[in-house]
Structure formats: C-alpha cells, structure tokens
Motif scaffolding. Sequence first.
Motif, PDB file in Angstrom:
ATOM      1  N   ARG A 228      48.382  98.398  66.928  1.00 43.54           N
ATOM      2  CA  ARG A 228      47.963  97.322  67.094  1.00 43.54           C
ATOM      3  C   ARG A 228      48.911  96.381  67.960  1.00 43.54           C
ATOM      4  N   LYS A 229      49.932  96.791  68.424  1.00 40.42           N
ATOM      5  CA  LYS A 229      50.949  96.046  68.973  1.00 40.42           C
ATOM      6  C   LYS A 229      50.604  95.525  70.289  1.00 40.42           C
ATOM      7  N   PRO A 230      50.612  94.234  70.627  1.00 43.49           N
ATOM      8  CA  PRO A 230      50.164  93.569  71.844  1.00 43.49           C
ATOM      9  C   PRO A 230      51.163  94.249  72.876  1.00 43.49           C
ATOM     10  N   THR A 231      50.863  94.095  74.073  1.00 40.86           N
ATOM     11  CA  THR A 231      51.489  94.364  75.197  1.00 40.86           C
ATOM     12  C   THR A 231      52.801  93.139  75.304  1.00 40.86           C
ATOM     13  N   TYR A 232      52.643  92.008  75.048  1.00 41.71           N
ATOM     14  CA  TYR A 232      53.715  91.342  75.287  1.00 41.71           C
ATOM     15  C   TYR A 232      54.573  91.031  74.009  1.00 41.71           C
ATOM     16  N   LEU A 233      54.883  91.912  72.913  1.00 35.17           N
ATOM     17  CA  LEU A 233      55.921  92.057  72.205  1.00 35.17           C
ATOM     18  C   LEU A 233      56.538  93.552  72.114  1.00 35.17           C
ATOM     19  N   THR A 234      58.033  93.538  72.261  1.00 32.93           N
ATOM     20  CA  THR A 234      58.816  94.701  72.266  1.00 32.93           C
ATOM     21  C   THR A 234      58.580  95.542  70.998  1.00 32.93           C
ATOM     22  N   ASP A 235      59.326  96.774  71.190  1.00 33.44           N
ATOM     23  CA  ASP A 235      59.120  97.479  69.820  1.00 33.44           C
ATOM     24  C   ASP A 235      60.085  96.964  68.680  1.00 33.44           C
ATOM     25  N   THR A 236      60.836  95.893  69.113  1.00 32.33           N
ATOM     26  CA  THR A 236      61.755  95.257  67.941  1.00 32.33           C
ATOM     27  C   THR A 236      61.204  93.640  67.892  1.00 32.33           C
ATOM     28  N   GLY A 237      60.320  93.348  68.176  1.00 34.20           N
ATOM     29  CA  GLY A 237      59.498  92.099  67.874  1.00 34.20           C
ATOM     30  C   GLY A 237      60.018  90.913  68.823  1.00 34.20           C
ATOM     31  N   THR A 238      60.396  91.388  69.812  1.00 39.23           N
ATOM     32  CA  THR A 238      60.750  90.334  70.780  1.00 39.23           C
ATOM     33  C   THR A 238      59.666  89.742  71.845  1.00 39.23           C
ATOM     34  N   ILE A 239      59.265  88.545  71.996  1.00 40.59           N
ATOM     35  CA  ILE A 239      58.403  88.100  72.595  1.00 40.59           C
ATOM     36  C   ILE A 239      58.544  88.162  74.385  1.00 40.59           C
ATOM     37  N   LEU A 240      57.631  88.583  75.131  1.00 41.02           N
ATOM     38  CA  LEU A 240      57.597  89.005  76.614  1.00 41.02           C
ATOM     39  C   LEU A 240      57.026  87.961  77.289  1.00 41.02           C
ATOM     40  N   VAL A 241      57.687  87.446  78.357  1.00 46.24           N
ATOM     41  CA  VAL A 241      57.128  86.341  79.085  1.00 46.24           C
ATOM     42  C   VAL A 241      57.341  86.753  80.495  1.00 46.24           C
ATOM     43  N   ASP A 242      56.441  87.036  81.543  1.00 43.99           N
ATOM     44  CA  ASP A 242      56.620  87.872  82.528  1.00 43.99           C
ATOM     45  C   ASP A 242      57.642  88.868  82.597  1.00 43.99           C
ATOM     46  N   GLY A 243      57.285  89.690  81.466  1.00 44.18           N
ATOM     47  CA  GLY A 243      58.343  90.915  81.568  1.00 44.18           C
ATOM     48  C   GLY A 243      59.581  90.845  81.009  1.00 44.18           C
ATOM     49  N   GLU A 244      59.931  89.294  80.697  1.00 40.93           N
ATOM     50  CA  GLU A 244      61.455  89.199  80.174  1.00 40.93           C
ATOM     51  C   GLU A 244      61.298  88.920  78.679  1.00 40.93           C
ATOM     52  N   PRO A 245      62.592  88.971  77.827  1.00 43.48           N
ATOM     53  CA  PRO A 245      62.624  88.499  76.530  1.00 43.48           C
ATOM     54  C   PRO A 245      62.620  87.031  76.732  1.00 43.48           C
ATOM     55  N   PHE A 246      61.851  86.538  75.756  1.00 39.15           N
ATOM     56  CA  PHE A 246      61.612  85.060  75.489  1.00 39.15           C
ATOM     57  C   PHE A 246      61.691  84.661  74.087  1.00 39.15           C
ATOM     58  N   PHE A 247      62.641  83.578  73.857  1.00 36.90           N
ATOM     59  CA  PHE A 247      62.821  83.237  72.317  1.00 36.90           C
ATOM     60  C   PHE A 247      62.342  81.644  72.297  1.00 36.90           C
ATOM     61  N   PRO A 248      61.219  81.403  71.818  1.00 34.73           N
ATOM     62  CA  PRO A 248      60.502  80.358  71.670  1.00 34.73           C
ATOM     63  C   PRO A 248      61.402  79.293  70.830  1.00 34.73           C
TER      64      PRO A 248
END
Length: 392
Positions: free
Chosen positions: A52-72
């Motif tokens: 169930r991992k969504p596309t915009y999360l990496t294998d280590t739990g980082t959110i992706l925005v435009d393909g880049e790591p994003f820290f909210p």
Amino acid sequence: MGAELEIAPGEDGLWVATLTLPELAAGTYRVEASLGPIPGQMAHLFVPLQDRKPTYLTDTGTILVDGEPFFPIGLYHVSASHYPMLADAGFNCVQGVGPQDLEQLGATLDACAENGLMMDAPLYAGGLVAANLADSLAGIEAYRDHPAVMCWKIIDEPDIRPEITDEVPDVYIALKEADPDHPIELTLCQPPGFEYWADFCDIMQVDPYPIPRQPLTMVSDWLDTAMAGLEPWQNLTAVLQSGWIPNPMNQPTPEQARSMVYLSLIHGAKGIFWYSFRDPGWELENTPLWAAFPAMNAELKELSMPVMVGEADGRVSVTSEGDVVHWRAWEYDGRTWLLMTNPLEEPITATVDPGGICSVCDMHGEGLEEIDGTFEVALPAFGSETRLLTRR
C-alpha cells in the motif's frame, strides 16, 4: 466462505471457541456469535491492505514533492489570507480546507501554490468520515493532480472518536483506490493504539502536548511508540504545541519549542506541524513564540536533508550524566551531522566520542577545531546543539 469453528472446554467451566478464517480481501468484516436463543455478540474484523505504499513516499518514509524530498513545516488553523505571513516565517505547509466546497478548495490550493506552500487537505468536516466519503472522492477526483496537494487526511484523533472508529479502515481503502499517489494521513493522541492505526494510514501524525504538566520527553516517548508500529516506508510527523490557550498560556518558550523539534528529529520524525495558529482568543503571531519561528524554521530546513536522506553514523556515541541528553548522528554530504538536546531545565554537559580523528564545528562553521579523542558540549536548560564532524 469456508470458515471453521472449533469449540473446546476451557478452564472454570467455560468453553473456548476458535474461529479459523480463509484468506480475506482487504476490508471490514462483521463477526457475530450466538448460542441458541441467547443473544450473541458482534465484533469487527479489519483486514489491512498489502503493498500500500503510495507513490509520493520513499522506502524510508520521506514525502516526495515533484520527485524531491520534502520535509513539511506546517501550521494548523490557518486561513489563506495569512499564507504570505507564514511563508515569510519559513513555513512550507498548512492544514487547508476540505472538499465540501470544490471551488473554495481549488482557490485555496492555488493560494498555497502562489505562496510556496503545500496543503495537508482535511476530509473530516463535522468530524465525519464515512458520511463525507462522497465529498472526499469528489475532491480527490478534481484536485489529485494539483501541485499543492501533499496528502489527504481522513480524520483527526480517531482514537478518541468511538462514533467513527469502525469507519476509518474502509474509507482508507476507498481513498487509496481513488489516489494511489498521495499519502493518506491520520492524527493520533493515544499511544497504546498507535500500532493498530498504523494499518490505516500512510502518514501518522502524533500530537504530544507536554506543556505545562508533562516533561518534554513526552515527545520522544510518543514518537518511539509510534515508530515501533510503523513500516519503514510510513512517514511519522510530530504535531507540536505552539499554544492555543491564552490564559493561562500553554505555549512553550523558544528554548522548549526548539528542544521539542530536536527530540522529534532524533526520534524519527520526518515532518513537523504546530498547533495552532488560530483558536478562540488566540493569535499566534501576537505571542512571544512567533518571533522565534523564522530562525527555528530555517534551522529545521537545513537539518531536514540529513534527517530525510542521511545514513546513521554508528561510530559516534554521546554520554551524559543520567543519559539525559538525547542525540542522533547522520552521515550526509561528506560530513556527520550530530544533533543533541537537553530536555530538562537544568544544564548538563554531553561528552561526544566521534569514533575517530575529525574536525568539529557548529552549523555556521564556527568553533572549528581538530579532535583526536572526545570533546564536550555544554547544553543549558532545554538547550539544543548541532555539531558537524568532518573526518580525516
């Protein structure tokens, strides 16, 4: 459905019934049991999704925005009129508006994009879950491709809302079918249930609020409990208190707030939200903590890359009297980033063993010195420090 029931005598004259079920598809099932004319009991069985991992999360739990790591770095209870102020203070994310009014949702997403903000989109108007599903799916259909959407949030604190508890699993499945790319989020406030709710979210927010009655380590304790129940790909975000009660004010000092940020990063958070910007009688920008946010958010932005994509540096160790100091070290960009915080109101000294000869400085390059052995860092009450280690 191929279920098998086995009944056997147990202790104290009781009988034990064991129900064996075949493999079930993800979803909610109702199990009812009765004996003759005696009214039975009912239980719900939840079968979580697999893969169930969504596309915009990496294998280590980082959110992706435009393909880049994003820290909210986000805030709760914000209106679009305040977005420029938030962006100027270093925030990059907000709790937005729901999909009950699609035109308003679109306008608010546009306002986020204009100000460089991402939206945590709430789907729980009126505290409802299943009753909001049609609106939620309509919002996702209309705006899942909007560049300001970070995630969709099912509900705030379902662990204290028994009237909707059983609705969350099926709604989670429906939302993921509608948008397999963006993460689905829950915010939780009861640590014993964190592991259970991990099956029904991609981003888990937890909201420890220690001020004024609990130690700051409430933050680290809650995050440790959450991390223990999450898969590596799931994101953990800490919701920290910026205050919401004016009298007596439940706002941390800048030092306490910064220590809570460090505790969050050290114990696994890959996102920070603050509660709240607005509440009855509460205007965050008119409180003492507001002036500290630009510097604190700039520091957090700089620390976020090592936290999100760095590798643990097992060569480093930190000791302190009573093991009071919380710390963690990451290797990133050719250096080791060592974060330390003292969550107590008494000063303490941390002794650092970098595990080899290196040069040491702070985040601004100041205090550079060559170290062959251990070195000490004085941490005042609620003090937090980062040291950059460059190995020879």
